[in-house]
Design a protein around this motif. Structure first.
Motif, PDB file in Angstrom:
ATOM      1  N   MET A 173      -7.613   2.360  -5.250  1.00 52.67           N
ATOM      2  CA  MET A 173      -8.682   2.698  -4.306  1.00 52.67           C
ATOM      3  C   MET A 173      -8.103   3.232  -3.000  1.00 52.67           C
ATOM      4  O   MET A 173      -8.657   4.146  -2.385  1.00 52.67           O
ATOM      5  CB  MET A 173      -9.561   1.477  -4.044  1.00 52.67           C
ATOM      6  CG  MET A 173     -10.328   0.969  -5.258  1.00 52.67           C
ATOM      7  SD  MET A 173     -11.357   2.255  -6.048  1.00 52.67           S
ATOM      8  CE  MET A 173     -12.567   2.541  -4.768  1.00 52.67           C
ATOM      9  N   LEU A 174      -6.973   2.660  -2.561  1.00 56.90           N
ATOM     10  CA  LEU A 174      -6.304   3.154  -1.346  1.00 56.90           C
ATOM     11  C   LEU A 174      -5.812   4.591  -1.554  1.00 56.90           C
ATOM     12  O   LEU A 174      -5.945   5.444  -0.663  1.00 56.90           O
ATOM     13  CB  LEU A 174      -5.137   2.244  -0.974  1.00 56.90           C
ATOM     14  CG  LEU A 174      -5.493   0.852  -0.444  1.00 56.90           C
ATOM     15  CD1 LEU A 174      -4.244  -0.008  -0.296  1.00 56.90           C
ATOM     16  CD2 LEU A 174      -6.220   0.954   0.894  1.00 56.90           C
ATOM     17  N   ILE A 175      -5.240   4.846  -2.731  1.00 55.81           N
ATOM     18  CA  ILE A 175      -4.775   6.202  -3.053  1.00 55.81           C
ATOM     19  C   ILE A 175      -5.954   7.162  -3.097  1.00 55.81           C
ATOM     20  O   ILE A 175      -5.892   8.282  -2.564  1.00 55.81           O
ATOM     21  CB  ILE A 175      -4.017   6.210  -4.401  1.00 55.81           C
ATOM     22  CG1 ILE A 175      -2.699   5.435  -4.274  1.00 55.81           C
ATOM     23  CG2 ILE A 175      -3.726   7.646  -4.852  1.00 55.81           C
ATOM     24  CD1 ILE A 175      -2.001   5.194  -5.599  1.00 55.81           C
ATOM     25  N   LEU A 176      -7.037   6.720  -3.732  1.00 57.01           N
ATOM     26  CA  LEU A 176      -8.240   7.552  -3.838  1.00 57.01           C
ATOM     27  C   LEU A 176      -8.779   7.884  -2.452  1.00 57.01           C
ATOM     28  O   LEU A 176      -9.123   9.043  -2.156  1.00 57.01           O
ATOM     29  CB  LEU A 176      -9.297   6.808  -4.664  1.00 57.01           C
ATOM     30  CG  LEU A 176     -10.423   7.640  -5.278  1.00 57.01           C
ATOM     31  CD1 LEU A 176      -9.871   8.673  -6.253  1.00 57.01           C
ATOM     32  CD2 LEU A 176     -11.434   6.735  -5.962  1.00 57.01           C
TER      33      LEU A 176
ATOM     34  N   ALA B 231       1.333   8.124  -1.497  1.00 63.02           N
ATOM     35  CA  ALA B 231       0.044   8.691  -1.086  1.00 63.02           C
ATOM     36  C   ALA B 231      -0.122   8.597   0.433  1.00 63.02           C
ATOM     37  O   ALA B 231      -0.620   9.529   1.082  1.00 63.02           O
ATOM     38  CB  ALA B 231      -1.101   7.964  -1.792  1.00 63.02           C
ATOM     39  N   TYR B 232       0.313   7.462   1.007  1.00 63.77           N
ATOM     40  CA  TYR B 232       0.236   7.300   2.463  1.00 63.77           C
ATOM     41  C   TYR B 232       1.115   8.331   3.174  1.00 63.77           C
ATOM     42  O   TYR B 232       0.718   8.909   4.194  1.00 63.77           O
ATOM     43  CB  TYR B 232       0.664   5.886   2.853  1.00 63.77           C
ATOM     44  CG  TYR B 232       0.695   5.652   4.346  1.00 63.77           C
ATOM     45  CD1 TYR B 232      -0.488   5.612   5.085  1.00 63.77           C
ATOM     46  CD2 TYR B 232       1.911   5.494   5.027  1.00 63.77           C
ATOM     47  CE1 TYR B 232      -0.462   5.414   6.465  1.00 63.77           C
ATOM     48  CE2 TYR B 232       1.940   5.296   6.402  1.00 63.77           C
ATOM     49  CZ  TYR B 232       0.753   5.252   7.111  1.00 63.77           C
ATOM     50  OH  TYR B 232       0.782   5.067   8.470  1.00 63.77           O
ATOM     51  N   ASP B 233       2.299   8.571   2.616  1.00 64.65           N
ATOM     52  CA  ASP B 233       3.202   9.576   3.180  1.00 64.65           C
ATOM     53  C   ASP B 233       2.546  10.952   3.197  1.00 64.65           C
ATOM     54  O   ASP B 233       2.599  11.671   4.193  1.00 64.65           O
ATOM     55  CB  ASP B 233       4.497   9.623   2.362  1.00 64.65           C
ATOM     56  CG  ASP B 233       5.379  10.793   2.745  1.00 64.65           C
ATOM     57  OD1 ASP B 233       5.941  10.767   3.854  1.00 64.65           O
ATOM     58  OD2 ASP B 233       5.491  11.733   1.941  1.00 64.65           O
TER      59      ASP B 233
ATOM     60  N   ALA C 195       3.985  -3.492 -11.185  1.00 65.68           N
ATOM     61  CA  ALA C 195       3.384  -3.703  -9.868  1.00 65.68           C
ATOM     62  C   ALA C 195       4.095  -2.854  -8.817  1.00 65.68           C
ATOM     63  O   ALA C 195       3.451  -2.232  -7.959  1.00 65.68           O
ATOM     64  CB  ALA C 195       3.452  -5.179  -9.493  1.00 65.68           C
ATOM     65  N   THR C 196       5.419  -2.809  -8.895  1.00 67.79           N
ATOM     66  CA  THR C 196       6.207  -2.003  -7.949  1.00 67.79           C
ATOM     67  C   THR C 196       5.814  -0.539  -8.040  1.00 67.79           C
ATOM     68  O   THR C 196       5.714   0.162  -7.027  1.00 67.79           O
ATOM     69  CB  THR C 196       7.716  -2.171  -8.222  1.00 67.79           C
ATOM     70  OG1 THR C 196       8.058  -3.550  -8.153  1.00 67.79           O
ATOM     71  CG2 THR C 196       8.548  -1.393  -7.214  1.00 67.79           C
ATOM     72  N   GLU C 197       5.567  -0.057  -9.272  1.00 68.52           N
ATOM     73  CA  GLU C 197       5.156   1.334  -9.437  1.00 68.52           C
ATOM     74  C   GLU C 197       3.820   1.597  -8.748  1.00 68.52           C
ATOM     75  O   GLU C 197       3.637   2.628  -8.096  1.00 68.52           O
ATOM     76  CB  GLU C 197       5.066   1.689 -10.928  1.00 68.52           C
ATOM     77  CG  GLU C 197       4.684   3.127 -11.181  1.00 68.52           C
ATOM     78  CD  GLU C 197       5.211   3.673 -12.496  1.00 68.52           C
ATOM     79  OE1 GLU C 197       4.783   4.766 -12.874  1.00 68.52           O
ATOM     80  OE2 GLU C 197       6.048   3.018 -13.135  1.00 68.52           O
ATOM     81  N   CYS C 198       2.877   0.658  -8.888  1.00 67.01           N
ATOM     82  CA  CYS C 198       1.580   0.803  -8.214  1.00 67.01           C
ATOM     83  C   CYS C 198       1.765   0.903  -6.704  1.00 67.01           C
ATOM     84  O   CYS C 198       1.146   1.741  -6.038  1.00 67.01           O
ATOM     85  CB  CYS C 198       0.672  -0.387  -8.538  1.00 67.01           C
ATOM     86  SG  CYS C 198       0.151  -0.498 -10.258  1.00 67.01           S
ATOM     87  N   PHE C 199       2.636   0.050  -6.152  1.00 65.72           N
ATOM     88  CA  PHE C 199       2.845   0.019  -4.710  1.00 65.72           C
ATOM     89  C   PHE C 199       3.571   1.274  -4.218  1.00 65.72           C
ATOM     90  O   PHE C 199       3.241   1.823  -3.159  1.00 65.72           O
ATOM     91  CB  PHE C 199       3.632  -1.236  -4.313  1.00 65.72           C
ATOM     92  CG  PHE C 199       2.933  -2.528  -4.649  1.00 65.72           C
ATOM     93  CD1 PHE C 199       1.549  -2.624  -4.621  1.00 65.72           C
ATOM     94  CD2 PHE C 199       3.660  -3.648  -5.021  1.00 65.72           C
ATOM     95  CE1 PHE C 199       0.895  -3.808  -4.936  1.00 65.72           C
ATOM     96  CE2 PHE C 199       3.020  -4.847  -5.331  1.00 65.72           C
ATOM     97  CZ  PHE C 199       1.637  -4.928  -5.295  1.00 65.72           C
ATOM     98  N   ILE C 200       4.572   1.729  -4.977  1.00 70.53           N
ATOM     99  CA  ILE C 200       5.320   2.922  -4.551  1.00 70.53           C
ATOM    100  C   ILE C 200       4.430   4.161  -4.603  1.00 70.53           C
ATOM    101  O   ILE C 200       4.487   5.018  -3.706  1.00 70.53           O
ATOM    102  CB  ILE C 200       6.592   3.110  -5.408  1.00 70.53           C
ATOM    103  CG1 ILE C 200       7.658   2.094  -4.982  1.00 70.53           C
ATOM    104  CG2 ILE C 200       7.145   4.536  -5.263  1.00 70.53           C
ATOM    105  CD1 ILE C 200       8.996   2.248  -5.653  1.00 70.53           C
ATOM    106  N   LEU C 201       3.584   4.264  -5.621  1.00 69.07           N
ATOM    107  CA  LEU C 201       2.646   5.390  -5.688  1.00 69.07           C
ATOM    108  C   LEU C 201       1.682   5.356  -4.506  1.00 69.07           C
ATOM    109  O   LEU C 201       1.284   6.408  -3.989  1.00 69.07           O
ATOM    110  CB  LEU C 201       1.877   5.359  -7.013  1.00 69.07           C
ATOM    111  CG  LEU C 201       2.675   5.761  -8.254  1.00 69.07           C
ATOM    112  CD1 LEU C 201       1.878   5.476  -9.528  1.00 69.07           C
ATOM    113  CD2 LEU C 201       3.068   7.235  -8.210  1.00 69.07           C
ATOM    114  N   THR C 202       1.330   4.141  -4.062  1.00 61.16           N
ATOM    115  CA  THR C 202       0.460   4.005  -2.884  1.00 61.16           C
ATOM    116  C   THR C 202       1.198   4.439  -1.619  1.00 61.16           C
ATOM    117  O   THR C 202       0.633   5.135  -0.767  1.00 61.16           O
ATOM    118  CB  THR C 202      -0.021   2.543  -2.727  1.00 61.16           C
ATOM    119  OG1 THR C 202      -0.605   2.105  -3.953  1.00 61.16           O
ATOM    120  CG2 THR C 202      -1.049   2.424  -1.623  1.00 61.16           C
ATOM    121  N   ALA C 203       2.463   4.040  -1.491  1.00 56.59           N
ATOM    122  CA  ALA C 203       3.273   4.447  -0.338  1.00 56.59           C
ATOM    123  C   ALA C 203       3.452   5.964  -0.308  1.00 56.59           C
ATOM    124  O   ALA C 203       3.415   6.582   0.765  1.00 56.59           O
ATOM    125  CB  ALA C 203       4.633   3.748  -0.387  1.00 56.59           C
TER     126      ALA C 203
END
Length: 318
Positions: free
Chosen positions: A219-222, A126-128, A116-124
């Motif tokens: 979806m957020l990353i996409l 992408a936001y960066d 789960a942490t990996e999913c969230f960090i990859l999202t962060a």
């Protein structure tokens, strides 16, 4: 005759005290070969990610939000693979492959939390990249050190309470019959196969958590990358477009590998589950993808390559 590791029946069920991880016992002639392969992969993961952590901490040119998150990601990858690979290597060397009920629950918990942490960090991450490319003038103001630390802390902490309850519910199910777990670590699908009675509620919960932890971040990353690519295509110079895309391509490849295998594994219909496919997908997202990540980031990122060229000669001399 009672199965090994079980207490006498209580009511209609048997209380399991341990599981037997079958792993790759169906190919006994390949045990030594598989041990060598997985050991090499584990060493590559440890060395590659440790190297990224060191250079992002020591090289002044890499002290930016992008590499702050990359350092966190590399630290996470070491934790993530260390949940499963050492146990797998041990099992490949011995005849007894039993794992206690508590150890199995603990392994699943940490695997889910780090996943789960990996999913969230990859999202962060992408936001960066979204802020850096779509709002470059505001980037230093938005992605300040305080926000980066808060995002990273949120990524590491968010999954902890969710998966404590989730793991507790799964291991509160009654287990009966065989205690042979046809997998190389305690993952959700093979554990549910050994559960007795109706597992429908837990399966719905698995899909719900997978949507929250995997699908929504994906979806957020996409969405971020749709806007990023749209912005890149509007840049006037080809050199600018190439530079902007090069800062995102590594992350995009890693996202595709990790989320692709994770979504197929946890969100495909139960009727399409097979032991062979479950093992293959688990190998891919738990071991193979983490091996490729440092390679992808090192080979496709010019800043990391430059930092490595400066760091490695000093290390070799020492």
């Amino acid at each position: 005759m009672e199965s090994k590791g079980q207490y006498p029946p209580r009511g209609n069920h048997t209380t399991l005290m341990d599981f037997i991880l079958l792993g790759f016992s169906d190919v006994p002639d390949l045990q030594e070969f598989l041990f060598g392969v997985f050991l090499i992969i584990y060493v590559i993961i440890l060395m590659g990610n440790s190297l990224i952590i060191i250079i992002t901490q020591t090289d002044p040119s890499l002290r930016t939000p992008m590499y702050f998150f990359l350092g966190n990601f590399s630290s996470l990858e070491i934790c993530y693979v260390s949940v499963t690979v050492p146990r797998l290597l041990t099992d490949l060397c011995r005849q007894s492959r039993s794992i206690s009920f508590l150890a199995c629950a603990t392994q699943m918990y940490f695997f889910l939390v780090f996943g789960a942490t990996e999913c969230f960090i990859l999202t962060a991450m992408a936001y960066d990249r979204y802020v850096a490319i779509c709002n470059p003038l505001l980037y230093p103001l938005i992605m300040n050190s305080r926000l980066c630390i808060q995002l990273a802390a949120g990524c590491w902490i968010t999954g902890i309470p969710v998966h404590i309850g989730f793991t507790y519910l799964i291991f509160s199910l009654p287990f009966c019959g065989s205690n042979q777990l046809n997998h190389f670590f305690c993952d959700i699908p093979p554990i549910l196969k050994l559960a007795c009675g109706d597992t429908f509620t837990i399966e719905i919960l698995v899909y719900t958590v997978a949507v929250l932890v995997v699908t929504i971040p994906f979806m957020l990353i996409l969405g971020s990358y749709v806007k990023i690519i749209s912005t890149i295509l509007k840049l006037p110079s080809a050199a600018g477009r190439a530079k902007a895309f090069s800062t995102c391509s590594s992350h995009l490849v890693v996202v595709t590998l990790f989320f692709g295998s994770g979504i197929i594994s946890y969100l495909r219909p139960k009727s399409s589950h097979s032991t062979g496919m479950d093992k293959f997908l688990s190998l891919f997202y738990s071991i193979v993808t983490p091996m490729f990540n440092p390679i992808i980031y090192c080979l496709r990122n010019k800043d990391v390559l430059v930092a490595l060229k400066k760091f490695l000669p000093k290390w070799i001399v020492i």
